[in-house]
Design an enzyme around this catalytic site. Sequence first.
Site, PDB file in Angstrom:
ATOM      1  NE  ARG A  74       0.687   0.680  -5.968  1.00 28.87           N
ATOM      2  CZ  ARG A  74       1.842   1.252  -5.642  1.00 28.87           C
ATOM      3  NH1 ARG A  74       2.456   0.910  -4.538  1.00 28.87           N
ATOM      4  NH2 ARG A  74       2.367   2.170  -6.418  1.00 28.87           N
TER       5      ARG A  74
ATOM      6  CB  SER B  62      10.851  20.233  -6.662  1.00 30.54           C
ATOM      7  OG  SER B  62      10.450  19.062  -6.014  1.00 30.54           O
TER       8      SER B  62
ATOM      9  CB  SER C 139      12.584   5.852   1.538  1.00 28.55           C
ATOM     10  OG  SER C 139      11.600   5.814   0.533  1.00 28.55           O
TER      11      SER C 139
ATOM     12  CG  HIS D  94      12.207   7.414   4.620  1.00 30.24           C
ATOM     13  ND1 HIS D  94      11.562   6.215   4.830  1.00 30.24           N
ATOM     14  CD2 HIS D  94      11.464   8.099   3.706  1.00 30.24           C
ATOM     15  CE1 HIS D  94      10.488   6.158   4.067  1.00 30.24           C
ATOM     16  NE2 HIS D  94      10.396   7.288   3.370  1.00 30.24           N
TER      17      HIS D  94
ATOM     18  CB  THR E  79       6.579  10.579   9.308  1.00 30.59           C
ATOM     19  OG1 THR E  79       5.383   9.830   9.568  1.00 30.59           O
ATOM     20  CG2 THR E  79       7.755   9.611   9.363  1.00 30.59           C
TER      21      THR E  79
ATOM     22  CE  LYS F 114       7.621   6.848   6.120  1.00 34.21           C
ATOM     23  NZ  LYS F 114       6.573   5.946   5.688  1.00 34.21           N
TER      24      LYS F 114
ATOM     25  CB  THR G  82      -8.592  17.145   8.860  1.00 31.14           C
ATOM     26  OG1 THR G  82      -8.770  15.742   9.011  1.00 31.14           O
ATOM     27  CG2 THR G  82      -7.181  17.509   9.228  1.00 31.14           C
TER      28      THR G  82
ATOM     29  CB  THR H 237       7.039   2.765  -5.712  1.00 29.49           C
ATOM     30  OG1 THR H 237       5.645   2.584  -5.483  1.00 29.49           O
ATOM     31  CG2 THR H 237       7.707   3.185  -4.419  1.00 29.49           C
TER      32      THR H 237
HETATM   33  N1  PLP Z   1       7.744  11.776   2.792  1.00 28.43           N
HETATM   34  C1  PLP Z   1       8.405  10.702   2.341  1.00 28.43           C
HETATM   35  C2  PLP Z   1       9.754  10.889   1.752  1.00 28.43           C
HETATM   36  C3  PLP Z   1       7.843   9.411   2.427  1.00 28.43           C
HETATM   37  O1  PLP Z   1       8.495   8.346   1.960  1.00 28.43           O
HETATM   38  C4  PLP Z   1       6.557   9.275   3.001  1.00 28.43           C
HETATM   39  C5  PLP Z   1       5.911   7.944   3.147  1.00 28.43           C
HETATM   40  O2  PLP Z   1       6.475   6.916   3.029  1.00 28.43           O
HETATM   41  C6  PLP Z   1       5.907  10.423   3.454  1.00 28.43           C
HETATM   42  C7  PLP Z   1       6.517  11.654   3.331  1.00 28.43           C
HETATM   43  C8  PLP Z   1       4.551  10.325   4.070  1.00 28.43           C
HETATM   44  O3  PLP Z   1       4.687  10.037   5.431  1.00 28.43           O
HETATM   45  P1  PLP Z   1       3.486   9.298   6.206  1.00 28.43           P
HETATM   46  O4  PLP Z   1       3.651   7.839   5.945  1.00 28.43           O
HETATM   47  O5  PLP Z   1       3.658   9.696   7.622  1.00 28.43           O
HETATM   48  O6  PLP Z   1       2.224   9.812   5.613  1.00 28.43           O
END
Ligand code: PLP
Length: 408
Positions: free
Chosen positions: A21, A136, A187, A215, A243, A246, A275, A361
């Site tokens: 990458r 899952s 995504s 997403h 999240t 985004k 943490t 990916t």
């Molecule tokens: N869940 C999905 C489906 C994602 O695509 C991503 C990251 O792209 C995450 C969780 C992780 O989220 P974050 O970027 O806030 O760590």
Amino acid sequence: MKYDDLFSQSLKRLHDEQRYRVFIEIERIAGECPFAVWKPPSGPRKVVMWCSNDYLGMSRHPKVIEALTETARRTGIGAGGTRNIAGTNSPLVELEYELADLHGKEAALLFTSGYVSNQAGISTIARLIPDCLILSDELNHNSMIEGVRQSGVERKIWRHNDVAALEHLLAAEPSRPKLILFESLYSMDGDTAPINRICELAERYDAMTYCDEVHAVGMYGPRGAGTAAQDGAMHRIDVIEGTLAKAFGCLGGYITGSRSLVDAVRSHAPGFIFTTALAPPLCAAATAAIRHLKTSDLERRRQQANAARLKQVLVSAGLPILPTNTHIVPLMVGDPRLCKAASDLLLDDHGIYIQPINYPTVAKGTERLRITPTPYHDDVLIDQLRDALVDVWERLNLDFVLASVAAE
Ligand code: PLP
């Protein structure tokens, strides 16, 4: 032993497999979304970003920047430790309240990223359910897979979005506690889950549901709560995860659910307990973004109009985009080397940045450019992108027809 040789060999393997990458250096321009300054060794150049997950440009919204700077001046930057050590800063309390309200749940819990929220949330929830079986979706994100792995509980994978396959697995274990994991919006392909049908099955077979809305939050539903809200299914899902990084333009992740579930994760999850908490100014910024998008539909409407126009323009030019109903526009290439070459040509010759998406990916043979129009990409930029893509497709002799493999 020469330890460094081992690392060099591992990098060589990545190069050989065309999986190495490369990250470009870039500085986005807050006042000129979607423009950024690209900084190659040859000197800085202004480019158009077409692949950011700051889907609505909220990272540079005046209300969001003001909330961050005002809170930073008032409280400083860092949280000062874990919540156990330093207490919970007020902006975190406010943000958790805002998130619980957004998803119509009793409580919310913040983590330092969406990744950590899945990893810590799923592993902790599954471990607290005796004899739990995880079901899952096969295309679930790596953070969910890591949560499953860390839980150590048995898991079965159901074919992507296939409710018949899910029902088959549910019916095979009638008396066992079951946790169904899925995303509302995937995504890479930009497709959505049949949320209500999954919830019906969960209710019929007495399973718990955990939905990643990463997403979709900010993007769908009347208040930006996500795809489940748009489908009228939010109340049927036990845990909604999201999240702040985004569409809300900040950083951090969260789960929302019942008070006891959230309290149990707060009390047991190492990824939460050990943490440092999110920086208070970031929390204030995220709260500002969420509040804005709860009442303003303008960004969503503009983004959706731009996505619709972009798809129509690219299809008219004969470019092989994967049909989607969402804001994500996957443009299929089907080869890792050509995908990288297309991305390089767009950047070098047209000042357009779209990163190549290669294995792991996405599956091998489905390499692509993933385009994410914001509310701020206007008609002129869309037409420029089309012309640039047609030029690159012709120069690299890429396929103008959507191969069937692309839809798997
Ligand atoms: N869940 C999905 C489906 C994602 O695509 C991503 C990251 O792209 C995450 C969780 C992780 O989220 P974050 O970027 O806030 O760590």
